[in-house]
Design a protein around this motif. Sequence first.
Motif, PDB file in Angstrom:
ATOM      1  N   SER A 157      39.506  15.632  10.206  1.00 45.80           N
ATOM      2  CA  SER A 157      38.215  15.983   9.615  1.00 45.80           C
ATOM      3  C   SER A 157      37.084  15.113  10.147  1.00 45.80           C
ATOM      4  O   SER A 157      35.924  15.546  10.192  1.00 45.80           O
ATOM      5  CB  SER A 157      38.286  15.870   8.090  1.00 45.80           C
ATOM      6  OG  SER A 157      38.766  14.597   7.687  1.00 45.80           O
ATOM      7  N   SER A 158      37.395  13.899  10.592  1.00 41.84           N
ATOM      8  CA  SER A 158      36.352  12.998  11.089  1.00 41.84           C
ATOM      9  C   SER A 158      35.739  13.478  12.399  1.00 41.84           C
ATOM     10  O   SER A 158      34.640  13.052  12.779  1.00 41.84           O
ATOM     11  CB  SER A 158      36.923  11.592  11.283  1.00 41.84           C
ATOM     12  OG  SER A 158      38.000  11.618  12.205  1.00 41.84           O
ATOM     13  N   THR A 161      31.648  18.139  12.328  1.00 45.22           N
ATOM     14  CA  THR A 161      30.337  17.916  11.714  1.00 45.22           C
ATOM     15  C   THR A 161      30.269  18.739  10.434  1.00 45.22           C
ATOM     16  O   THR A 161      30.558  19.941  10.448  1.00 45.22           O
ATOM     17  CB  THR A 161      29.207  18.341  12.665  1.00 45.22           C
ATOM     18  OG1 THR A 161      29.308  17.588  13.876  1.00 45.22           O
ATOM     19  CG2 THR A 161      27.847  18.110  12.028  1.00 45.22           C
ATOM     20  N   TRP A 162      29.865  18.105   9.328  1.00 45.70           N
ATOM     21  CA  TRP A 162      29.925  18.751   8.019  1.00 45.70           C
ATOM     22  C   TRP A 162      28.538  18.902   7.404  1.00 45.70           C
ATOM     23  O   TRP A 162      27.648  18.091   7.642  1.00 45.70           O
ATOM     24  CB  TRP A 162      30.799  17.935   7.064  1.00 45.70           C
ATOM     25  CG  TRP A 162      32.223  17.827   7.505  1.00 45.70           C
ATOM     26  CD1 TRP A 162      32.757  16.885   8.339  1.00 45.70           C
ATOM     27  CD2 TRP A 162      33.295  18.698   7.154  1.00 45.70           C
ATOM     28  NE1 TRP A 162      34.097  17.114   8.525  1.00 45.70           N
ATOM     29  CE2 TRP A 162      34.459  18.221   7.808  1.00 45.70           C
ATOM     30  CE3 TRP A 162      33.392  19.838   6.346  1.00 45.70           C
ATOM     31  CZ2 TRP A 162      35.696  18.842   7.677  1.00 45.70           C
ATOM     32  CZ3 TRP A 162      34.626  20.455   6.210  1.00 45.70           C
ATOM     33  CH2 TRP A 162      35.761  19.961   6.872  1.00 45.70           C
ATOM     34  N   GLU A 169      23.174  18.201   6.662  1.00 46.24           N
ATOM     35  CA  GLU A 169      24.236  17.541   7.409  1.00 46.24           C
ATOM     36  C   GLU A 169      24.584  16.202   6.764  1.00 46.24           C
ATOM     37  O   GLU A 169      23.860  15.222   6.880  1.00 46.24           O
ATOM     38  CB  GLU A 169      23.822  17.334   8.865  1.00 46.24           C
ATOM     39  CG  GLU A 169      24.965  16.817   9.736  1.00 46.24           C
ATOM     40  CD  GLU A 169      24.616  16.800  11.206  1.00 46.24           C
ATOM     41  OE1 GLU A 169      24.952  15.807  11.878  1.00 46.24           O
ATOM     42  OE2 GLU A 169      24.004  17.787  11.681  1.00 46.24           O
ATOM     43  N   ASN A 171      28.304  13.874   5.245  1.00 43.51           N
ATOM     44  CA  ASN A 171      29.752  13.771   5.397  1.00 43.51           C
ATOM     45  C   ASN A 171      30.446  14.006   4.057  1.00 43.51           C
ATOM     46  O   ASN A 171      31.100  13.130   3.514  1.00 43.51           O
ATOM     47  CB  ASN A 171      30.126  12.392   5.955  1.00 43.51           C
ATOM     48  CG  ASN A 171      31.602  12.324   6.326  1.00 43.51           C
ATOM     49  OD1 ASN A 171      32.204  13.335   6.651  1.00 43.51           O
ATOM     50  ND2 ASN A 171      32.169  11.135   6.267  1.00 43.51           N
ATOM     51  N   ASN A 172      30.280  15.221   3.498  1.00 41.91           N
ATOM     52  CA  ASN A 172      30.952  15.490   2.228  1.00 41.91           C
ATOM     53  C   ASN A 172      32.005  16.585   2.336  1.00 41.91           C
ATOM     54  O   ASN A 172      32.626  16.952   1.357  1.00 41.91           O
ATOM     55  CB  ASN A 172      29.936  15.853   1.142  1.00 41.91           C
ATOM     56  CG  ASN A 172      29.439  17.293   1.261  1.00 41.91           C
ATOM     57  OD1 ASN A 172      29.573  17.932   2.302  1.00 41.91           O
ATOM     58  ND2 ASN A 172      28.868  17.808   0.189  1.00 41.91           N
ATOM     59  N   SER A 173      32.199  17.139   3.530  1.00 45.32           N
ATOM     60  CA  SER A 173      33.316  18.042   3.799  1.00 45.32           C
ATOM     61  C   SER A 173      33.269  19.348   3.011  1.00 45.32           C
ATOM     62  O   SER A 173      34.297  19.852   2.572  1.00 45.32           O
ATOM     63  CB  SER A 173      34.655  17.331   3.529  1.00 45.32           C
ATOM     64  OG  SER A 173      34.752  16.141   4.261  1.00 45.32           O
ATOM     65  N   PRO A 176      32.418  22.800   7.799  1.00 46.99           N
ATOM     66  CA  PRO A 176      32.156  22.292   9.148  1.00 46.99           C
ATOM     67  C   PRO A 176      31.263  23.268   9.909  1.00 46.99           C
ATOM     68  O   PRO A 176      31.393  24.484   9.760  1.00 46.99           O
ATOM     69  CB  PRO A 176      33.552  22.224   9.769  1.00 46.99           C
ATOM     70  CG  PRO A 176      34.308  23.318   9.082  1.00 46.99           C
ATOM     71  CD  PRO A 176      33.762  23.398   7.679  1.00 46.99           C
ATOM     72  N   GLY A 257      39.467  17.901   3.685  1.00 48.99           N
ATOM     73  CA  GLY A 257      39.620  16.768   4.575  1.00 48.99           C
ATOM     74  C   GLY A 257      41.064  16.592   5.001  1.00 48.99           C
ATOM     75  O   GLY A 257      41.981  17.178   4.431  1.00 48.99           O
TER      76      GLY A 257
END
Length: 281
Positions: A157-158, A161-162, A169, A171-173, A176, A257
Amino acid sequence: MDAAEMTAAANAIPGEYYYGIHVDGQLISPDRINDFLAADPNYTHHDDLSDFLTAVQNGSIDNNWGNPGPDDNVQPDQINFSIMAPGTIFTMANEQYRYLENQGGGNHLIIRNDAIRGVHFTQKESAITNWYDSLSSEVRAMVRPVADNFVTGAINSSVLTWVNEANEEVNNSWLPTDINNFPDVANDVTQVVPGGTARAFSLSLADVVRLSGPGRAFPNSTERMSANNGHWFLRTGADAPNTAWFVRREFGGGFMGSHNWQMFDLVQGGPRPAIIVHQSN
């Protein structure tokens, strides 16, 4: 849609023409619904008209009008999947499901509403198989074949881009934006495969992405958790040892994730089997 075309005989006629449809609107008094539904030699009523008028009269029009309520335990022949809205909860033959999508051709993707609890990640496939084998014969008779083996791809998941539910934009998933940059992952979309096997399966990351958003099966992060705020596993591979994809219950829940599966709480979630069923009506 109703369409009309002029025949070749009209080609020599000068001027312009148009085609119109006359609609005769009528108000129906509640005490005359049965009169309106009476047999008419010149017309055929839609099969769902009676349920629709009753729902209007009762003020109960919602995403599931014309079908039993979410907790009404009914048999498959009492459900009309063709009018079911994405995200609808229903109970069929002692199992509660969430309706995911109409895949066309009478095929409908549905998923167990709750995860199967108390199952270790390494035992998820056998748990899904056992669940499928326990379904009623009437339900299993409706299940369509899917691929014998899914080509899932593998990604962490890292790497993606979420964006959040406001399309910002972060990083809370939630979703994507660049899954298409990873073709094996993006192309792992569940569909009927003639010659495959009628069985249950876990959804892929690509499935969940396609089914998430307003008006879809998972309209928001809360609705994406399984029943009772549970996490659930995806079939997409993760590119790291002892790591798996799942829909989380932590941090508000419903985000996706790839994480170390050894840390999964067996009581708080597990595999969540899905099936594609076929209904001819």
